[in-house]
Design a protein around this motif. Structure first.
Motif, mmCIF file in Angstrom:
data_model
loop_
_atom_site.group_PDB
_atom_site.id
_atom_site.type_symbol
_atom_site.label_atom_id
_atom_site.label_comp_id
_atom_site.label_asym_id
_atom_site.label_seq_id
_atom_site.Cartn_x
_atom_site.Cartn_y
_atom_site.Cartn_z
ATOM 1 N N ALA A 45 42.079 12.278 -29.520
ATOM 2 C CA ALA A 45 41.024 12.974 -30.265
ATOM 3 C C ALA A 45 41.427 14.403 -30.606
ATOM 4 C CB ALA A 45 39.719 12.969 -29.468
ATOM 5 N N LEU A 46 42.197 15.051 -29.731
ATOM 6 C CA LEU A 46 42.675 16.397 -30.029
ATOM 7 C C LEU A 46 43.669 16.379 -31.184
ATOM 8 C CD1 LEU A 46 43.185 18.181 -26.584
ATOM 9 C CD2 LEU A 46 41.543 18.755 -28.349
ATOM 10 N N TYR A 47 44.574 15.375 -31.194
ATOM 11 C CA TYR A 47 45.546 15.293 -32.274
ATOM 12 C C TYR A 47 44.855 15.062 -33.613
ATOM 13 C CZ TYR A 47 48.315 13.828 -28.183
ATOM 14 O OH TYR A 47 48.882 13.724 -26.948
ATOM 15 N N ILE A 48 43.893 14.144 -33.590
ATOM 16 C CA ILE A 48 43.199 13.802 -34.840
ATOM 17 C C ILE A 48 42.384 14.990 -35.324
ATOM 18 C CG2 ILE A 48 41.425 12.304 -35.842
ATOM 19 C CD1 ILE A 48 42.433 10.105 -33.919
ATOM 20 N N MET A 49 41.716 15.686 -34.418
ATOM 21 C CA MET A 49 40.968 16.887 -34.788
ATOM 22 C C MET A 49 41.872 17.872 -35.516
ATOM 23 S SD MET A 49 39.306 19.827 -32.307
ATOM 24 C CE MET A 49 40.932 20.446 -31.851
ATOM 25 N N ALA A 50 43.017 18.166 -34.925
ATOM 26 C CA ALA A 50 43.897 19.187 -35.469
ATOM 27 C C ALA A 50 44.580 18.742 -36.752
ATOM 28 C CB ALA A 50 44.941 19.573 -34.429
ATOM 29 N N ASP A 51 44.997 17.492 -36.779
ATOM 30 C CA ASP A 51 45.787 17.010 -37.908
ATOM 31 C C ASP A 51 44.935 16.619 -39.100
ATOM 32 O OD1 ASP A 51 47.592 15.120 -39.494
ATOM 33 O OD2 ASP A 51 48.962 15.789 -37.927
ATOM 34 N N ARG A 52 43.747 16.072 -38.832
ATOM 35 C CA ARG A 52 42.937 15.502 -39.911
ATOM 36 C C ARG A 52 41.749 16.370 -40.290
ATOM 37 N NH1 ARG A 52 41.681 9.727 -38.268
ATOM 38 N NH2 ARG A 52 43.896 9.497 -38.787
ATOM 39 N N TYR A 53 41.150 17.053 -39.327
ATOM 40 C CA TYR A 53 39.890 17.734 -39.617
ATOM 41 C C TYR A 53 39.956 19.251 -39.547
ATOM 42 C CZ TYR A 53 37.899 13.112 -39.620
ATOM 43 O OH TYR A 53 37.626 11.815 -39.933
ATOM 44 N N LEU A 54 41.012 19.812 -39.009
ATOM 45 C CA LEU A 54 41.284 21.219 -39.190
ATOM 46 C C LEU A 54 42.263 21.308 -40.367
ATOM 47 C CD1 LEU A 54 41.466 22.497 -35.505
ATOM 48 C CD2 LEU A 54 39.592 22.705 -37.114
ATOM 49 N N PRO A 55 42.443 22.479 -40.941
ATOM 50 C CA PRO A 55 43.149 22.568 -42.221
ATOM 51 C C PRO A 55 44.554 21.976 -42.221
ATOM 52 C CG PRO A 55 42.037 24.621 -41.740
ATOM 53 C CD PRO A 55 41.905 23.771 -40.516
ATOM 54 N N ALA A 56 44.983 21.571 -43.417
ATOM 55 C CA ALA A 56 46.288 20.947 -43.565
ATOM 56 C C ALA A 56 47.423 21.905 -43.222
ATOM 57 C CB ALA A 56 46.452 20.434 -44.994
ATOM 58 N N ALA A 57 47.154 23.208 -43.217
ATOM 59 C CA ALA A 57 48.191 24.183 -42.899
ATOM 60 C C ALA A 57 48.527 24.214 -41.418
ATOM 61 C CB ALA A 57 47.753 25.579 -43.351
ATOM 62 N N ALA A 58 47.803 23.450 -40.622
ATOM 63 C CA ALA A 58 48.079 23.420 -39.180
ATOM 64 C C ALA A 58 49.491 22.936 -38.913
ATOM 65 C CB ALA A 58 47.093 22.499 -38.486
ATOM 66 N N HIS A 59 50.094 23.457 -37.872
ATOM 67 C CA HIS A 59 51.408 22.979 -37.479
ATOM 68 C C HIS A 59 51.509 22.988 -35.964
ATOM 69 C CE1 HIS A 59 52.022 27.360 -37.332
ATOM 70 N NE2 HIS A 59 52.982 27.116 -36.451
ATOM 71 N N ALA A 60 52.349 22.151 -35.437
ATOM 72 C CA ALA A 60 52.554 22.077 -33.988
ATOM 73 C C ALA A 60 54.012 22.371 -33.677
ATOM 74 C CB ALA A 60 52.185 20.694 -33.478
ATOM 75 N N HIS A 61 54.252 23.017 -32.562
ATOM 76 C CA HIS A 61 55.616 23.198 -32.112
ATOM 77 C C HIS A 61 55.661 23.078 -30.605
ATOM 78 C CE1 HIS A 61 54.063 27.321 -31.533
ATOM 79 N NE2 HIS A 61 54.992 27.450 -30.606
ATOM 80 N N GLY A 62 56.735 22.503 -30.106
ATOM 81 C CA GLY A 62 56.865 22.312 -28.668
ATOM 82 C C GLY A 62 57.554 23.492 -28.030
ATOM 83 N N LEU A 63 56.985 23.943 -26.917
ATOM 84 C CA LEU A 63 57.618 25.030 -26.189
ATOM 85 C C LEU A 63 58.696 24.513 -25.241
ATOM 86 C CD1 LEU A 63 54.546 27.273 -25.309
ATOM 87 C CD2 LEU A 63 56.067 27.422 -27.271
ATOM 88 N N GLY A 64 58.770 23.174 -25.128
ATOM 89 C CA GLY A 64 59.809 22.602 -24.287
ATOM 90 C C GLY A 64 59.621 22.846 -22.811
#
Length: 335
Positions: A45-64
């Protein structure tokens, strides 16, 4: 719960959350929402919220970094992250009791004990014919002080045992399948997709039938920094509305098995889509309701085990702030 790297966590999902109806001027800076998550399909649900329902300019990066729910909780409390997901358990209870600036605001996923309690096939119905025969035997858990330990205790109690009656072996979920195969453990509280994989390989089975009317156990929840939410109430509301929409994508119309949702689970977890399709679905209510009745029981077990740093049990209204959820449900309409 699908993971490709056992404890690896992709943190800081940075979401440019400009959700106003009017388009802002080009020079206006959109607010940033930092979200901590674990690469597991139970966090979908967090992934879908961020990817689909928050703006398309969102991006994710891994801190490793190899971190988990307790580290996410710590980073939200210190303001390094704004929003996160974590398992229900002593760490969260203690954080609320200590008046840290965190508040739980909605469930993330729930599950049935019968879907998690897994036993070694080679032993079951031979030397182990019932739960009571697990006395003195090694049983796997991925962590103590969390909902999974409560679920194991509940399963053992069905045949008169408790946690003290078995040997608890702490190991990551992916290690439990080979441990069941070799006999290093005789049972486990095991999350998807690993029980399904173990069953398909003939290594294990899930022997408990689900009772009629059984309620799903809240296992994980989302929370945020309450100071951040207080300073940004409109943004917090928009995040909750987006989260509710994402939850409904999963909760309705067999959403856990819809291809568009599986694609995002694969994107953020690296799991194989066929594995997600075969696994038993998690549980998430379309109105973000949850079974609050187990929270007292979870706290009592944590107190018995010496995990709690307070004496009086916290009521659900202290543990969860549902005001943002209720406002979002009112805005979108109840399902």
């Amino acid at each position: 719960m699908s993971v490709t790297l056992r404890a690896r966590v992709w943190l800081s999902l940075i979401v440019l959350a400009g959700l106003a109806v009017a388009t802002p001027a080009p020079s206006q800076t959109k607010p940033v929402v930092k979200i901590g998550y674990i690469p597991s399909d139970s966090f979908a649900a967090l992934y879908i919220m961020a990817d689909r329902y928050l703006p398309a300019a969102a991006h994710a990066h891994g801190l490793g970094r190899d971190v988990g729910g307790s580290e996410i909780l710590s980073q939200v409390a210190t303001g390094q992250l704004n929003v996160g997901g974590t398992g229900m358990g002593a760490a969260g209870f203690n954080a609320v009791a200590a008046a840290l600036p965190v508040e739980f605001v909605a469930p993330l996923h729930s599950g049935y004990i019968e879907d998690y309690f897994t036993v070694r096939r080679a032993s079951w119905e031979k030397e182990i014919k019932r739960i009571g025969d697990l006395k003195g035997k090694p049983v796997g858990l991925n962590v103590r002080g969390a909902a999974v330990e409560w679920m194991l205790d509940q399963a053992l109690k069905r045949d008169g045992l408790g946690l003290k009656d078995v040997q608890i072996k702490i190991m990551p979920f992916p290690d439990m399948v080979p441990a069941l195969e070799t006999g290093a453990i005789e049972a486990a509280i095991l999350t998807e997709p690993f029980p399904t994989l173990a069953e398909e390989r003939g290594v294990a089975l899930r022997p408990l039938p689900r009772p009629a009317g059984a309620k799903a156990t809240p296992i994980t929840a989302i929370f945020w920094n309450k100071d951040w939410a207080a300073k940004n109430p409109d943004l917090a509301h928009k995040v909750m509305v987006a989260y509710l929409k994402a939850a409904r994508d999963l909760a309705l119309d067999n959403g856990w098995k819809q291809e568009r949702n599986i694609e995002l689970m694969v994107k953020y977890t690296g799991a194989k889509p066929d594995v997600i399709r075969r696994a038993r679905a998690h549980v998430l209510d379309p109105n973000l309701e949850m079974d609050l009745g187990v929270l007292d029981s979870m706290q009592r077990l944590s107190a018995e085990q010496g995990y709690l740093k307070y004496k009086e049990l916290l009521p659900p209204a202290r543990l969860f702030n549902f005001a943002y959820r209720d406002r979002a449900v009112a805005e979108l309409g109840k399902k």
